[in-house]
Design an enzyme around this catalytic site. Structure first.
Site: not given
Length: 258
Positions: A100, A188, A209
């Site tokens: 990532k 978000g 997360n």
């Protein structure tokens, strides 16, 4: 339809997964990571290499089941060259080819640098990595990342850690309409209902997360998100009803006038 769900795979490059819920690992105590993974039924977990050291801090890799696919990130990179160095270190540690890309030079808002991320995609793809760029939802940047070798696009829903939900919904929808790659909503998402809404849009997966790591009951919240992601995916596949004006669910027969 049940058979469709059973055969519904998340495909990223040459990889296939049954789960469409990706779990972040950035804010957990190490002891809670394993239970969160189990309750989330996740098959992919992100990993910041700064948490995978072998010094005084316990190695996070010891707490992640071996059947889980690692998605290391380049957290801490401020430009494409730094992202490449971190990716190479990840490979040396045996974390595989999936990576990532996180390139953030802004310390106030923590927004990804799309321009440097495009460069990083090209550099990493040339070295055999499977790059998943984290980006601010922008069609032109997403196209450039795709052309540079991205295997999926990971737009933020809202500023990282904010739990504000799908602030970038309309821009993510544009990516869904125009980019023929998996779109994975990242950053978000603050509640299971928001994850469900994202999946109903047709995104390929959701990564969470903070909303789990800061919950009072981490394992239970991980389970709640897993259920929400599955529900949203099923709703998308089923086909959501959409009408522009009121429509009675029962026939208006006029029997009261008879």
């Amino acid at each position: 339809m049940q058979e469709n769900l059973k055969n519904d795979k998340l495909k990223i490059g040459k990889y296939e997964f049954d789960s469409r819920f990706i779990l972040g690992s950035g804010k957990y105590s190490l002891e809670l990571i394993k239970s969160a993974i189990e309750e989330a039924k996740a098959q992919i977990i992100t990993l910041a290499l700064r948490r995978a050291n072998t010094g005084e801090i316990a190695n996070i890799l010891d707490y992640i089941p071996k059947n889980i696919t690692l998605l290391p990130n380049t957290s801490g990179a401020r430009n494409a060259d730094e992202a490449l160095r971190i990716a190479r270190l990840s490979r040396e540690l045996g974390c595989g080819e999936l990576i990532k890309i996180e390139v953030i030079s802004d310390s106030r808002y923590l927004l990804p640098d799309n321009y440097e991320t495009i460069k990083a995609c090209e550099l990493l793809a040339k070295e055999g990595f499977t790059p998943l760029p984290y980006m601010h939802a922008d069609l032109y940047a997403a196209r450039a990342m795709r052309d540079a070798g991205a295997a999926a696009i990971m737009p933020l829903a809202a500023p990282i850690g904010s739990n504000k939900g799908l602030c970038a919904k309309e821009f993510i929808q544009i990516l869904l309409n125009e980019i023929d790659l998996p779109i994975i909503v990242d950053a978000g998402i603050g509640s299971p209902s928001q994850a469900c809404e994202a999946m109903q849009m047709g995104v390929s997966a959701v990564m969470v997360n903070t909303a789990i790591a800061e919950a009072k009951d981490i394992a239970l919240m991980a389970k709640a998100f897993s259920l929400a992601v599955n529900a949203g995916r099923a709703a998308f596949l089923a086909g959501l009803a959409s009408v522009s004006k009121a429509k009675a669910s029962s026939p208006l027969t006029g029997f009261l006038r008879d």
